[in-house]
Design a protein around this motif. Structure first.
Motif, PDB file in Angstrom:
ATOM      1  N   LEU A 387      54.324  33.639  53.462  1.00  0.00           N
ATOM      2  CA  LEU A 387      53.761  34.883  53.984  1.00  0.00           C
ATOM      3  C   LEU A 387      53.525  35.911  52.887  1.00  0.00           C
ATOM      4  O   LEU A 387      52.453  36.540  52.834  1.00  0.00           O
ATOM      5  N   TYR A 388      54.493  36.106  52.001  1.00  0.00           N
ATOM      6  CA  TYR A 388      54.359  37.157  50.998  1.00  0.00           C
ATOM      7  C   TYR A 388      53.209  36.879  50.034  1.00  0.00           C
ATOM      8  O   TYR A 388      52.469  37.798  49.661  1.00  0.00           O
ATOM      9  N   CYS A 389      53.029  35.628  49.638  1.00  0.00           N
ATOM     10  CA  CYS A 389      51.895  35.298  48.761  1.00  0.00           C
ATOM     11  C   CYS A 389      50.565  35.502  49.493  1.00  0.00           C
ATOM     12  O   CYS A 389      49.571  35.940  48.898  1.00  0.00           O
ATOM     13  N   HIS A 390      50.540  35.183  50.769  1.00  0.00           N
ATOM     14  CA  HIS A 390      49.353  35.384  51.606  1.00  0.00           C
ATOM     15  C   HIS A 390      49.000  36.872  51.685  1.00  0.00           C
ATOM     16  O   HIS A 390      47.835  37.267  51.502  1.00  0.00           O
ATOM     17  N   LEU A 391      50.005  37.704  51.905  1.00  0.00           N
ATOM     18  CA  LEU A 391      49.772  39.147  51.978  1.00  0.00           C
ATOM     19  C   LEU A 391      49.372  39.702  50.610  1.00  0.00           C
ATOM     20  O   LEU A 391      48.537  40.617  50.524  1.00  0.00           O
ATOM     21  N   ALA A 432      58.071  47.678  49.960  1.00  0.00           N
ATOM     22  CA  ALA A 432      59.090  47.405  48.933  1.00  0.00           C
ATOM     23  C   ALA A 432      59.709  46.030  49.135  1.00  0.00           C
ATOM     24  O   ALA A 432      59.961  45.298  48.167  1.00  0.00           O
ATOM     25  N   LYS A 433      59.939  45.662  50.391  1.00  0.00           N
ATOM     26  CA  LYS A 433      60.545  44.354  50.671  1.00  0.00           C
ATOM     27  C   LYS A 433      59.619  43.226  50.224  1.00  0.00           C
ATOM     28  O   LYS A 433      60.072  42.232  49.625  1.00  0.00           O
ATOM     29  N   VAL A 434      58.323  43.367  50.507  1.00  0.00           N
ATOM     30  CA  VAL A 434      57.367  42.341  50.103  1.00  0.00           C
ATOM     31  C   VAL A 434      57.249  42.304  48.581  1.00  0.00           C
ATOM     32  O   VAL A 434      57.248  41.222  47.973  1.00  0.00           O
ATOM     33  N   ARG A 435      57.177  43.494  47.958  1.00  0.00           N
ATOM     34  CA  ARG A 435      57.082  43.538  46.495  1.00  0.00           C
ATOM     35  C   ARG A 435      58.287  42.852  45.840  1.00  0.00           C
ATOM     36  O   ARG A 435      58.129  42.033  44.918  1.00  0.00           O
ATOM     37  N   ASP A 436      59.486  43.164  46.328  1.00  0.00           N
ATOM     38  CA  ASP A 436      60.691  42.573  45.749  1.00  0.00           C
ATOM     39  C   ASP A 436      60.752  41.067  45.994  1.00  0.00           C
ATOM     40  O   ASP A 436      61.185  40.295  45.133  1.00  0.00           O
ATOM     41  N   GLY A 437      60.292  40.637  47.181  1.00  0.00           N
ATOM     42  CA  GLY A 437      60.249  39.204  47.465  1.00  0.00           C
ATOM     43  C   GLY A 437      59.295  38.470  46.540  1.00  0.00           C
ATOM     44  O   GLY A 437      59.583  37.358  46.078  1.00  0.00           O
ATOM     45  N   LEU A 438      58.155  39.092  46.243  1.00  0.00           N
ATOM     46  CA  LEU A 438      57.195  38.492  45.316  1.00  0.00           C
ATOM     47  C   LEU A 438      57.776  38.408  43.901  1.00  0.00           C
ATOM     48  O   LEU A 438      57.549  37.432  43.186  1.00  0.00           O
ATOM     49  N   ARG A 439      58.535  39.412  43.522  1.00  0.00           N
ATOM     50  CA  ARG A 439      59.179  39.359  42.202  1.00  0.00           C
ATOM     51  C   ARG A 439      60.138  38.176  42.109  1.00  0.00           C
ATOM     52  O   ARG A 439      60.197  37.485  41.079  1.00  0.00           O
ATOM     53  N   ASP A 440      60.879  37.934  43.186  1.00  0.00           N
ATOM     54  CA  ASP A 440      61.792  36.781  43.202  1.00  0.00           C
ATOM     55  C   ASP A 440      61.016  35.473  43.105  1.00  0.00           C
ATOM     56  O   ASP A 440      61.417  34.542  42.384  1.00  0.00           O
ATOM     57  N   LEU A 441      59.910  35.386  43.841  1.00  0.00           N
ATOM     58  CA  LEU A 441      59.083  34.178  43.789  1.00  0.00           C
ATOM     59  C   LEU A 441      58.509  33.961  42.390  1.00  0.00           C
ATOM     60  O   LEU A 441      58.501  32.845  41.867  1.00  0.00           O
ATOM     61  N   SER A 449      49.888  34.037  40.107  1.00  0.00           N
ATOM     62  CA  SER A 449      49.396  34.566  41.382  1.00  0.00           C
ATOM     63  C   SER A 449      50.515  35.069  42.285  1.00  0.00           C
ATOM     64  O   SER A 449      50.259  35.795  43.247  1.00  0.00           O
ATOM     65  N   SER A 450      51.775  34.695  42.011  1.00  0.00           N
ATOM     66  CA  SER A 450      52.879  35.184  42.844  1.00  0.00           C
ATOM     67  C   SER A 450      53.421  36.518  42.365  1.00  0.00           C
ATOM     68  O   SER A 450      54.263  37.126  43.034  1.00  0.00           O
ATOM     69  N   ALA A 451      52.956  37.007  41.211  1.00  0.00           N
ATOM     70  CA  ALA A 451      53.364  38.339  40.757  1.00  0.00           C
ATOM     71  C   ALA A 451      52.784  39.385  41.691  1.00  0.00           C
ATOM     72  O   ALA A 451      51.646  39.250  42.154  1.00  0.00           O
ATOM     73  N   PRO A 452      53.532  40.433  42.031  1.00  0.00           N
ATOM     74  CA  PRO A 452      53.002  41.449  42.945  1.00  0.00           C
ATOM     75  C   PRO A 452      51.693  42.037  42.429  1.00  0.00           C
ATOM     76  O   PRO A 452      51.551  42.292  41.224  1.00  0.00           O
TER      77      PRO A 452
END
Length: 470
Positions: A387-391, A432-441, A449-452
């Protein structure tokens, strides 16, 4: 323009549906096919579609006859000479489409707008095949055209803004919602949807989770109308693979590299519903193993502990299975990390997790009313990874300036059946939650492409939880 008469070239399922849409709006239609046999198939498509609407009470017999009477079927492209707009719905081959556009340019009156229903090919290249590039647009309908409410109106760098506006107004007259987008591979819907589906195949290929588990995670955990593998089988794996190649040819992004597993399925002729077998349609996975737990210890969720106690399980620290809800601590032994997402419980396991604990946790969570999704203990697990990469793709799309937030959200709601558009989802989850999740990915996968997206990072840094609207 009045658009009193339009032409449709190609009367397969899609083209016949487009012809029906125009005829329903009271517009005269000239439907063109290559030969009498293809024309008969096009007539059958029209009759079946309007017949279904009649059976469902959505058309009266008189209305159906009026619609069919507005469509003139012909094998002569010369019959398009007086059309105000001609739209093609022929196979997705650039050479064939360009040849058609050059011929239409010679046949049609100078004021005629030429449109393509292509889902991914560059409209600019088709415009270049004519002497009227300012009057060439994309008008991408979705299947089934009489039912789906979206039309992507695609303009090129040379499209007359007035032509683009006229086509958007025509879409409204047809009862559709137009979204305006610049000429980029995949436009809005396919450019967002297909990389997400391809990402799901990659997770399967890497053994992060199983096919059914990934489908359940996205359908029940996010609320999407269909899991990615069911949707790929419906679209056609060959179609998905071709679109991914078109996206990669333009972007050269790692996000658009087709999964090797997807390529293998296509090479094997396992194309989905059209071939009788794709990701589904195999003999099945066999019965699941069972390892019923007698005792359980729940950490991090009083609600889950209460549900299991109500079902008769005693909560004790010296338990067969320890369910650790939330957190990111690596798991091992009898401990299984659980992430609750809607109706889904993701079970994160490591190479040190005991198999009996995994099976016991799966059965316990079923008893508690969740659909368990066993998966490897990787960043984002299943739901957030997909989901986070999609968003993030949607943010990059908006940031590049070729589609608005409103149009992107509308396109995904109307074109894919999403309850919420990507930006609505982003804001409900929290930027912020999505940004932080993308950083973890990104830290784990090291995929650019997974970088915020820079815009997402800037908004979070500024303390905002909404995207600015004009």
């Amino acid at each position: 323009m009045a658009f009193e008469m339009v032409g449709v070239v190609g009367l397969g399922t899609m083209g016949a549906g487009i012809a029906e849409v125009f005829a329903r709006a009271g517009i005269q239609v000239a439907g063109v096919e290559a030969d009498e046999q293809a024309l008969a198939r096009g007539r059958a498509h029209l009759e079946r579609s309007t017949g279904r609407a009649l059976d469902k009470g959505k058309l009266t017999p008189a209305e159906r006859e009026e619609i069919l009477a507005r469509v003139t079927l012909t094998t002569s492209r010369a019959d398009l000479r007086d059309a105000d707009l001609v739209i093609e719905a022929i196979p997705e081959r650039m050479d064939v489409k360009a040849e058609l556009f050059a011929e239409l340019d010679r046949l049609c009156k100078p004021s005629t707008i030429l449109a393509t229903n292509t889902s991914s090919l560059p409209v600019t290249a088709l415009a270049a095949a004519t002497g009227r590039p300012d009057r060439v647009v994309g008008m991408h309908f979705f299947n089934p055209a009489p039912v789906m409410g979206l039309v992507e109106v695609v303009g090129t760098v040379v499209t007359d803004p007035g032509v683009r506006a006229e086509v958007g107004d025509l879409a409204v007259r047809l009862g559709k919602t137009p979204v305006e987008v610049d000429d980029r591979a995949g436009f809005v819907v396919n450019r967002l949807l297909l990389p997400y589906l391809n990402h799901a195949v990659t997770l399967l290929d890497h053994g992060v989770a199983g096919r059914d588990d990934i489908d359940n995670a996205m359908k029940l955990g996010v609320g999407l109308p269909m899991g990615p593998f069911h949707l790929l089988d419906l679209i056609g794996l060959d179609t998905a693979y071709e679109i991914m190649n078109v996206l990669f040819d333009e972007s050269r992004s790692d996000r658009h590299v087709p999964s090797p597993l997807l390529r293998s399925y296509v090479a094997a002729g396992l194309l989905g519903r059209k071939s009788g077998r794709g990701f589904y349609g195999d003999p099945g996975d066999g019965p699941q193993e069972k390892a019923p737990a007698r005792t359980v210890h729940v950490v991090g969720s009083r609600e889950l502990a209460d549900r299991l106690e109500a079902a008769g399980f005693k909560d004790t620290e010296d338990a067969d299975v320890v369910l650790q809800v939330g957190g990111s601590t690596p798991v091992s032994g009898r401990t299984v990390r659980v992430q609750l997402k809607g109706q889904v419980a993701e079970l994160a396991t490591s190479v040190l997790t005991e198999q009996e604990a995994v099976l016991g946790a799966r059965d316990l969570l079923k008893i508690a009313g969740y659909t368990p999704v066993p998966c490897k203990d990787r960043a984002g697990l299943v739901v957030d990874a997909l989901l986070y990469c999609h968003l993030n793709d949607a943010v990059r799309m908006y940031e590049s300036g070729y589609a608005s937030i409103e149009d992107i959200d509308a396109a995904m709601r109307l074109g894919c059946g999403y309850v919420e558009g990507p930006f609505e989802l982003l804001e409900s989850i929290g930027l912020a939650k999505v940004r932080d999740g993308l950083r973890d990915l990104h830290a784990e996968w090291r995929s650019p492409s997974s970088a915020p997206a820079p815009l997402l990072d800037k908004l979070v840094t500024a303390g905002l939880n909404r995207f600015p609207r004009p």
